[in-house]
Design an enzyme around this catalytic site. Structure first.
Site, PDB file in Angstrom:
ATOM      1  N   GLU A  92       0.832  -1.194   0.000  1.00  0.00           N
ATOM      2  CA  GLU A  92       0.000   0.000   0.000  1.00  0.00           C
ATOM      3  C   GLU A  92       0.871   1.251   0.000  1.00  0.00           C
ATOM      4  O   GLU A  92       1.952   1.285   0.583  1.00  0.00           O
ATOM      5  CB  GLU A  92      -0.905   0.002   1.242  1.00  0.00           C
ATOM      6  N   CYS A 105       3.469   8.760   0.351  1.00  0.00           N
ATOM      7  CA  CYS A 105       4.024   7.902   1.399  1.00  0.00           C
ATOM      8  C   CYS A 105       4.188   6.517   0.787  1.00  0.00           C
ATOM      9  O   CYS A 105       3.200   5.899   0.379  1.00  0.00           O
ATOM     10  CB  CYS A 105       3.045   7.873   2.582  1.00  0.00           C
ATOM     11  N   CYS A 112       7.030  -6.333   7.581  1.00  0.00           N
ATOM     12  CA  CYS A 112       8.214  -5.809   8.266  1.00  0.00           C
ATOM     13  C   CYS A 112       8.608  -6.796   9.349  1.00  0.00           C
ATOM     14  O   CYS A 112       7.755  -7.361  10.029  1.00  0.00           O
ATOM     15  CB  CYS A 112       7.923  -4.452   8.895  1.00  0.00           C
ATOM     16  N   CYS A 116       7.430  -3.824  15.843  1.00  0.00           N
ATOM     17  CA  CYS A 116       7.065  -2.803  16.825  1.00  0.00           C
ATOM     18  C   CYS A 116       5.631  -3.076  17.273  1.00  0.00           C
ATOM     19  O   CYS A 116       4.761  -3.380  16.453  1.00  0.00           O
ATOM     20  CB  CYS A 116       7.187  -1.412  16.229  1.00  0.00           C
ATOM     21  N   CYS A 119       2.388  -1.250  15.722  1.00  0.00           N
ATOM     22  CA  CYS A 119       2.321  -1.093  14.268  1.00  0.00           C
ATOM     23  C   CYS A 119       1.671  -2.288  13.607  1.00  0.00           C
ATOM     24  O   CYS A 119       2.082  -3.430  13.829  1.00  0.00           O
ATOM     25  CB  CYS A 119       3.736  -0.902  13.723  1.00  0.00           C
ATOM     26  N   CYS A 334      -1.035   6.502   9.538  1.00  0.00           N
ATOM     27  CA  CYS A 334       0.231   5.908   9.969  1.00  0.00           C
ATOM     28  C   CYS A 334       0.002   4.618  10.734  1.00  0.00           C
ATOM     29  O   CYS A 334      -0.813   4.567  11.646  1.00  0.00           O
ATOM     30  CB  CYS A 334       0.972   6.849  10.911  1.00  0.00           C
TER      31      CYS A 334
HETATM   32  N1  SAH Z   1       9.800   1.375   9.494  1.00  0.00           N
HETATM   33  C1  SAH Z   1       9.958   2.782   9.449  1.00  0.00           C
HETATM   34  C2  SAH Z   1       9.052   3.448   8.457  1.00  0.00           C
HETATM   35  C3  SAH Z   1       7.623   2.958   8.384  1.00  0.00           C
HETATM   36  S1  SAH Z   1       6.603   3.240   9.791  1.00  0.00           S
HETATM   37  C4  SAH Z   1       9.774   3.382  10.833  1.00  0.00           C
HETATM   38  O1  SAH Z   1       9.289   2.700  11.718  1.00  0.00           O
HETATM   39  O2  SAH Z   1      10.160   4.537  11.002  1.00  0.00           O
HETATM   40  C5  SAH Z   1       6.102   4.901   9.526  1.00  0.00           C
HETATM   41  C6  SAH Z   1       5.614   5.640  10.788  1.00  0.00           C
HETATM   42  O3  SAH Z   1       4.338   5.173  11.227  1.00  0.00           O
HETATM   43  C7  SAH Z   1       6.574   5.478  11.943  1.00  0.00           C
HETATM   44  O4  SAH Z   1       6.865   6.689  12.570  1.00  0.00           O
HETATM   45  C8  SAH Z   1       5.769   4.585  12.832  1.00  0.00           C
HETATM   46  O5  SAH Z   1       6.219   4.675  14.085  1.00  0.00           O
HETATM   47  C9  SAH Z   1       4.357   5.112  12.609  1.00  0.00           C
HETATM   48  N2  SAH Z   1       3.308   4.219  13.156  1.00  0.00           N
HETATM   49  C10 SAH Z   1       3.307   2.883  13.173  1.00  0.00           C
HETATM   50  N3  SAH Z   1       2.193   2.418  13.785  1.00  0.00           N
HETATM   51  C11 SAH Z   1       1.461   3.499  14.155  1.00  0.00           C
HETATM   52  C12 SAH Z   1       0.201   3.677  14.800  1.00  0.00           C
HETATM   53  N4  SAH Z   1      -0.551   2.635  15.165  1.00  0.00           N
HETATM   54  N5  SAH Z   1      -0.241   4.932  15.028  1.00  0.00           N
HETATM   55  C13 SAH Z   1       0.493   5.994  14.609  1.00  0.00           C
HETATM   56  N6  SAH Z   1       1.666   5.885  13.985  1.00  0.00           N
HETATM   57  C14 SAH Z   1       2.165   4.651  13.745  1.00  0.00           C
HETATM   58 FE1  SF4 Z   2       8.377  -1.999  10.946  1.00  0.00          FE
HETATM   59 FE2  SF4 Z   2       6.152  -0.811  11.751  1.00  0.00          FE
HETATM   60 FE3  SF4 Z   2       8.286  -0.870  13.354  1.00  0.00          FE
HETATM   61 FE4  SF4 Z   2       8.292   0.701  11.160  1.00  0.00          FE
HETATM   62  S1  SF4 Z   2       6.956   0.900  12.935  1.00  0.00           S
HETATM   63  S2  SF4 Z   2       9.931  -0.701  11.871  1.00  0.00           S
HETATM   64  S3  SF4 Z   2       7.097  -0.612   9.767  1.00  0.00           S
HETATM   65  S4  SF4 Z   2       7.114  -2.672  12.657  1.00  0.00           S
END
Ligand code: SAH
Ligand code: SF4
Length: 344
Positions: A92, A105, A112, A116, A119, A334
């Site tokens: 996406e 974006c 991934c 985290c 996420c 995000c």
């Molecule tokens: N892997 C990279 C880039 C992709 S994530 C990273 O983690 O930086 C892009 C952004 O979305 C990151 O700042 C991540 O922390 C944020 N993000 C992930 N899950 C989220 C959520 N549930 N609510 C708000 N932001 C989120």
């Molecule tokens: Fe991967 Fe999501 Fe963590 Fe970014 S925030 S590194 S996409 S698991």
């Protein structure tokens, strides 16, 4: 013979490739312009190339690395694209209008590996890396969809995946996007967001002038360990050392992303700790109120809590913006990108 994905090639590699099939190197520039300026959909559109050469391109290359499987428009003008890859996997990307900007974006991986806890992409695990062509083609297809009158002005690598875990393909894609013969994006308008893979950050800083965003989300190791498994490998001290050493022209700063999670990292003492942590880095902070999802075990803090957090940063003279959630009604916000693995 397998057909090559033409969008895998930065300009110098394309020159080598066209010479390999008996053409003069300047043909590579023509092709580059067709691909990224004119955004051709078929080699037939390239009337300055001979018929014989066009036939060679037709049979020797693949023009498309992704195809649009679906698009969805949010009430706020955000548009989500679901792209299908050659092996049927889905990714996406999101276009976010914020006049005069139009921000794309983009994704760097299918899923991934970094897991985290907040996420949705992290819950998928890693399926595979994207190729350079698959990264670049997201932009080509989105620009084709909006038409020539509205140019994409900014690119953020904040879609699915960790861009620095796919660094080879990322660096090649950045060279293509920055090349003035093609899209010609300014490095000031491209941002790579990383969870903080330290060795890869060092390499990115050496090899590409684009902006860096670091997903911090906690200012102490205990909290960060709980939220982001990668912190056990590269704890805050190591990460901040790398940030301090990051090569930056004088006007640039590192963006630190900080998702606010209710009662986890959103208290005044968390804000004060963040101030101390960032005191020696040229930084700005992007606060992201958590976007909730039934599968994720966190809550979004209240508006007052978010503003109080921002206020503490402001009082310490840190630039801190609050990221407005865009496209939430179509799951384009995000952390909400996790293409359902339906094949059709
Ligand atoms: N892997 C990279 C880039 C992709 S994530 C990273 O983690 O930086 C892009 C952004 O979305 C990151 O700042 C991540 O922390 C944020 N993000 C992930 N899950 C989220 C959520 N549930 N609510 C708000 N932001 C989120
Ligand atoms: Fe991967 Fe999501 Fe963590 Fe970014 S925030 S590194 S996409 S698991």
């Amino acid at each position: 013979m397998d057909r090559v994905f033409i969008k895998d090639f930065p300009l110098d590699a394309l020159e080598t490739w066209v010479q390999g099939i008996g053409e003069r190197p300047f043909r590579a520039r023509q092709i580059f312009r067709h691909l990224y300026n004119r955004l051709i959909r078929s080699w037939d559109e390239c009337s300055d190339l001979s018929k014989a050469f066009r036939t060679q391109l037709e049979y020797g290359t693949r023009l498309d690395a992704v195809e649009t499987a679906a698009t969805e428009d949010a009430t706020d003008g955000t548009r989500k694209f679901v792209f299908r890859l050659h092996d049927g996997k889905l990714i996406e990307s999101v276009l976010i209008p914020d006049p005069p900007r139009l921000t794309a974006c983009v994704s760097s991986q299918v899923g991934c590996a970094l897991g985290c806890r907040f996420c949705l992409t992290g819950t998928m695990g890693l399926q595979r890396n994207l190729s350079t062509a698959e990264i670049v083609d997201q932009l080509v297809h989105m620009q084709q969809a909006v038409g020539a009158e509205r140019r994409i002005t900014n690119i953020v690598f904040m879609g699915m995946g960790e861009p620095l875990a796919n660094e080879e393909a990322l660096l090649r894609a950045l060279r293509i996007l920055l090349d003035p013969t093609g899209f010609g994006f300014s490095h000031r308008r491209i941002t790579v967001s990383t969870v903080g893979l330290v060795p890869q950050m060092v390499r990115l800083g050496r090899e590409s002038p684009v902006n860096l965003a670091v997903s911090l989300h906690a200012a102490d190791d205990e909290t960060r360990n709980r939220l982001m498994p990668i912190n056990r490998k590269y704890p805050l001290a190591t990460l901040m050392d790398a940030c301090r050493a990051y090569p930056m022209p004088s006007r640039k700063r590192i963006t630190f992303e900080y998702i606010l999670l209710k009662d986890v990292n959103d208290r005044p003492e968390d804000a004060r700790r963040l101030v101390r942590l960032l005191s020696s880095v040229r930084s700005k902070v992007n606060l992201i109120p958590f976007n909730p999802h039934p599968d994720l075990p966190f809550e979004r803090p209240s508006e007052e809590r978010v503003l109080a957090f921002q206020d503490i940063l402001h009082q310490a003279h840190l630039t801190a913006t609050i990221r407005q959630s865009r496209g939430a009604d179509i799951r384009a916000a995000c952390g909400q990108l996790a293409a359902r693995m339906v094949s059709s």
